[in-house]
Motif scaffolding. Structure first.
Motif, PDB file in Angstrom:
ATOM      1  N   GLY A  93       7.778   4.482   2.668  1.00  0.00           N
ATOM      2  CA  GLY A  93       6.366   4.146   2.554  1.00  0.00           C
ATOM      3  C   GLY A  93       5.808   3.602   3.851  1.00  0.00           C
ATOM      4  O   GLY A  93       4.683   3.941   4.251  1.00  0.00           O
ATOM      5  N   HIS A  94       6.593   2.756   4.531  1.00  0.00           N
ATOM      6  CA  HIS A  94       6.173   2.239   5.836  1.00  0.00           C
ATOM      7  C   HIS A  94       6.072   3.371   6.863  1.00  0.00           C
ATOM      8  O   HIS A  94       5.162   3.392   7.692  1.00  0.00           O
ATOM      9  N   TYR A  95       7.017   4.290   6.779  1.00  0.00           N
ATOM     10  CA  TYR A  95       7.025   5.400   7.737  1.00  0.00           C
ATOM     11  C   TYR A  95       5.761   6.250   7.589  1.00  0.00           C
ATOM     12  O   TYR A  95       5.087   6.561   8.576  1.00  0.00           O
ATOM     13  N   LEU A  96       5.440   6.614   6.342  1.00  0.00           N
ATOM     14  CA  LEU A  96       4.264   7.454   6.117  1.00  0.00           C
ATOM     15  C   LEU A  96       2.968   6.703   6.383  1.00  0.00           C
ATOM     16  O   LEU A  96       2.021   7.251   6.946  1.00  0.00           O
ATOM     17  N   GLY A  97       2.932   5.431   5.968  1.00  0.00           N
ATOM     18  CA  GLY A  97       1.689   4.682   6.022  1.00  0.00           C
ATOM     19  C   GLY A  97       1.352   4.090   7.366  1.00  0.00           C
ATOM     20  O   GLY A  97       0.170   3.874   7.673  1.00  0.00           O
ATOM     21  N   VAL A  98       2.380   3.803   8.198  1.00  0.00           N
ATOM     22  CA  VAL A  98       2.125   3.105   9.464  1.00  0.00           C
ATOM     23  C   VAL A  98       2.771   3.815  10.651  1.00  0.00           C
ATOM     24  O   VAL A  98       2.102   4.165  11.624  1.00  0.00           O
ATOM     25  N   LEU A  99       4.067   4.024  10.588  1.00  0.00           N
ATOM     26  CA  LEU A  99       4.808   4.430  11.779  1.00  0.00           C
ATOM     27  C   LEU A  99       4.447   5.824  12.271  1.00  0.00           C
ATOM     28  O   LEU A  99       4.395   6.062  13.483  1.00  0.00           O
TER      29      LEU A  99
ATOM     30  N   MET B 154       3.485  -5.712  12.498  1.00  0.00           N
ATOM     31  CA  MET B 154       4.131  -5.666  11.186  1.00  0.00           C
ATOM     32  C   MET B 154       4.943  -6.937  10.991  1.00  0.00           C
ATOM     33  O   MET B 154       5.521  -7.477  11.940  1.00  0.00           O
ATOM     34  N   ARG B 155       4.980  -7.397   9.754  1.00  0.00           N
ATOM     35  CA  ARG B 155       5.740  -8.618   9.442  1.00  0.00           C
ATOM     36  C   ARG B 155       7.224  -8.295   9.251  1.00  0.00           C
ATOM     37  O   ARG B 155       7.559  -7.314   8.574  1.00  0.00           O
ATOM     38  N   PRO B 156       8.114  -9.118   9.772  1.00  0.00           N
ATOM     39  CA  PRO B 156       9.554  -8.874   9.618  1.00  0.00           C
ATOM     40  C   PRO B 156      10.105  -9.510   8.341  1.00  0.00           C
ATOM     41  O   PRO B 156      10.808 -10.528   8.378  1.00  0.00           O
ATOM     42  N   THR B 157       9.819  -8.903   7.210  1.00  0.00           N
ATOM     43  CA  THR B 157      10.268  -9.481   5.939  1.00  0.00           C
ATOM     44  C   THR B 157      11.370  -8.665   5.266  1.00  0.00           C
ATOM     45  O   THR B 157      11.766  -8.989   4.148  1.00  0.00           O
ATOM     46  N   GLY B 158      11.858  -7.621   5.935  1.00  0.00           N
ATOM     47  CA  GLY B 158      12.938  -6.824   5.354  1.00  0.00           C
ATOM     48  C   GLY B 158      12.982  -5.428   5.954  1.00  0.00           C
ATOM     49  O   GLY B 158      12.189  -5.084   6.835  1.00  0.00           O
ATOM     50  N   LYS B 159      13.907  -4.633   5.458  1.00  0.00           N
ATOM     51  CA  LYS B 159      14.085  -3.274   5.978  1.00  0.00           C
ATOM     52  C   LYS B 159      12.866  -2.412   5.671  1.00  0.00           C
ATOM     53  O   LYS B 159      12.221  -2.567   4.636  1.00  0.00           O
TER      54      LYS B 159
ATOM     55  N   SER C 218       9.057  -1.049  -3.162  1.00  0.00           N
ATOM     56  CA  SER C 218       9.302  -2.417  -2.714  1.00  0.00           C
ATOM     57  C   SER C 218      10.774  -2.748  -2.825  1.00  0.00           C
ATOM     58  O   SER C 218      11.450  -2.330  -3.776  1.00  0.00           O
ATOM     59  N   LYS C 219      11.259  -3.535  -1.874  1.00  0.00           N
ATOM     60  CA  LYS C 219      12.662  -3.960  -1.943  1.00  0.00           C
ATOM     61  C   LYS C 219      12.910  -4.845  -3.166  1.00  0.00           C
ATOM     62  O   LYS C 219      14.009  -4.852  -3.733  1.00  0.00           O
ATOM     63  N   SER C 220      11.876  -5.586  -3.585  1.00  0.00           N
ATOM     64  CA  SER C 220      12.052  -6.469  -4.731  1.00  0.00           C
ATOM     65  C   SER C 220      12.238  -5.692  -6.029  1.00  0.00           C
ATOM     66  O   SER C 220      12.813  -6.205  -6.983  1.00  0.00           O
TER      67      SER C 220
END
Length: 330
Positions: A16-22, A7-12, A195-197
């Motif tokens: 969505g990351h939890y469900l999709g990857v972790l 995973m890329r370290p571009t922010g917290k 998204s954080k943005s």
């Protein structure tokens, strides 16, 4: 199987990351030999102008992984840039990868068309599938967990492996297989991509108060203006969050109560926040229990293991290329 993913370290990280990857990573670490790496060089392919503190972000990314249930005693964790063999193999593979393969990459073409606020017309962005290939085959990954949209990337990796074997008459690498996993789509609290943005995400590191404030202001069924108006949960974002985090009993109560106006949106949102809390509270406890020093030790151990494997692989690669030596054909 040996699994490699990054995973890329571009922010917290957010829900969505939890469900999709972790969630999938946690499952995989209990079934296979897993290598999970912080892809800090990949972060530079699109965010080189952002002046990110990649060292700090990398540590926080690993902290989020551990909080989400990644166990360093089961999986090998490391930072990509700490293993220089990734760059060495990337350079060598670039020498033999046809330009047309990279230009036909659908993700490359799509992002060139869509991303207008960044200059991504760089060699690094064009060739990032080659770096991904190096990341994977350096460790003889037998399978890579991907979503449907990432299949073209893995096919490029397999083509590069076949081309290397054909050119140097040496079976050096394992050809990776895809490990297709369903990637649940969880929209942001405003209905757009999370998204954080967009400032529409619930982060794994959010406090319970922050979670409630975000849920409280989230969009619901626009047709339900008054408390007495019956609603349609299928068009409500909060219902999607319930389906992702609530148990069957709560989901049934929400569906029936919304359609009959037996419950209001505030009550529904409180139940949703409580369900999310059941997931995030253990994460907060795990996050608080791991210090920067702990993470440094975890990464050092992971990098030592990764370095040993990568170093042996590059010995074989260099012999095949520069000495025309291949023990598979001698």
């Amino acid at each position: 199987m040996r699994i490699v993913s990054g995973m890329r370290p571009t922010g917290k990280l957010h829900l969505g990351h939890y469900l999709g990857v972790l969630q999938n990573w946690v499952k995989l670490q209990n079934e296979h030999e897993c290598f999970f790496f912080v892809a800090d060089w990949h972060a530079l392919s699109t965010s080189y102008e952002d002046k990110l503190n990649l060292k700090h972000l990398s540590i926080e990314l690993v902290r989020d992984w551990i909080a989400a249930g990644i166990d360093p005693t089961k999986a090998t964790l490391f930072i990509q840039s700490a293993i220089k063999e990734h760059a060495e193999l990337y350079v060598l593979l670039n020498m033999i990868t046809p330009l047309g393969w990279l230009e036909r990459n659908p993700t490359y073409k799509d992002q060139l068309a869509q991303i207008k606020n960044k200059d991504i017309h760089t060699a690094g962005f064009l060739t990032y599938p080659v770096l991904q290939t190096a990341d994977i085959i350096l460790y003889d990954a037998e399978a890579v967990p991907i979503g449907e949209d990432q299949r073209p990337h893995l096919e490029i990796a397999r083509e590069i492996v076949r081309r290397f074997h054909h050119l140097f008459l040496c079976e050096v690498f394992t050809e990776p297989k895809e490990l297709l996993s369903p990637v649940p789509r969880l929209l942001g609290l405003d209905g757009r991509k999370m998204s954080k943005s967009y400032n529409n995400a619930i982060y794994l590191s959010d406090t319970s108060e922050e979670v409630w404030q975000k849920i409280r202001t989230a969009k619901t069924d626009p047709q339900r203006v008054k408390r007495s108006d019956p609603g349609n949960p299928e068009v409500c974002l909060i219902y999607d969050y319930h389906k992702a985090f609530s148990d069957e009993e709560i989901i049934k109560k929400v569906e029936e109560g919304c359609r009959s106006a037996a419950i209001g949106c505030v009550e529904c949102k409180k139940w949703c926040a409580a369900s999310i809390e059941k997931v995030l509270e253990p994460m907060r406890e795990r996050r608080q229990s791991v210090s920067d020093e702990d993470i440094a030790i975890i990464l050092q151990k992971g990098e030592e293991k990764a370095k040993e494997i990568a170093g042996k692989k590059m010995e074989r690669v260099n012999k095949a290329i520069f000495e025309l030596q291949c023990k598979d054909h001698t």
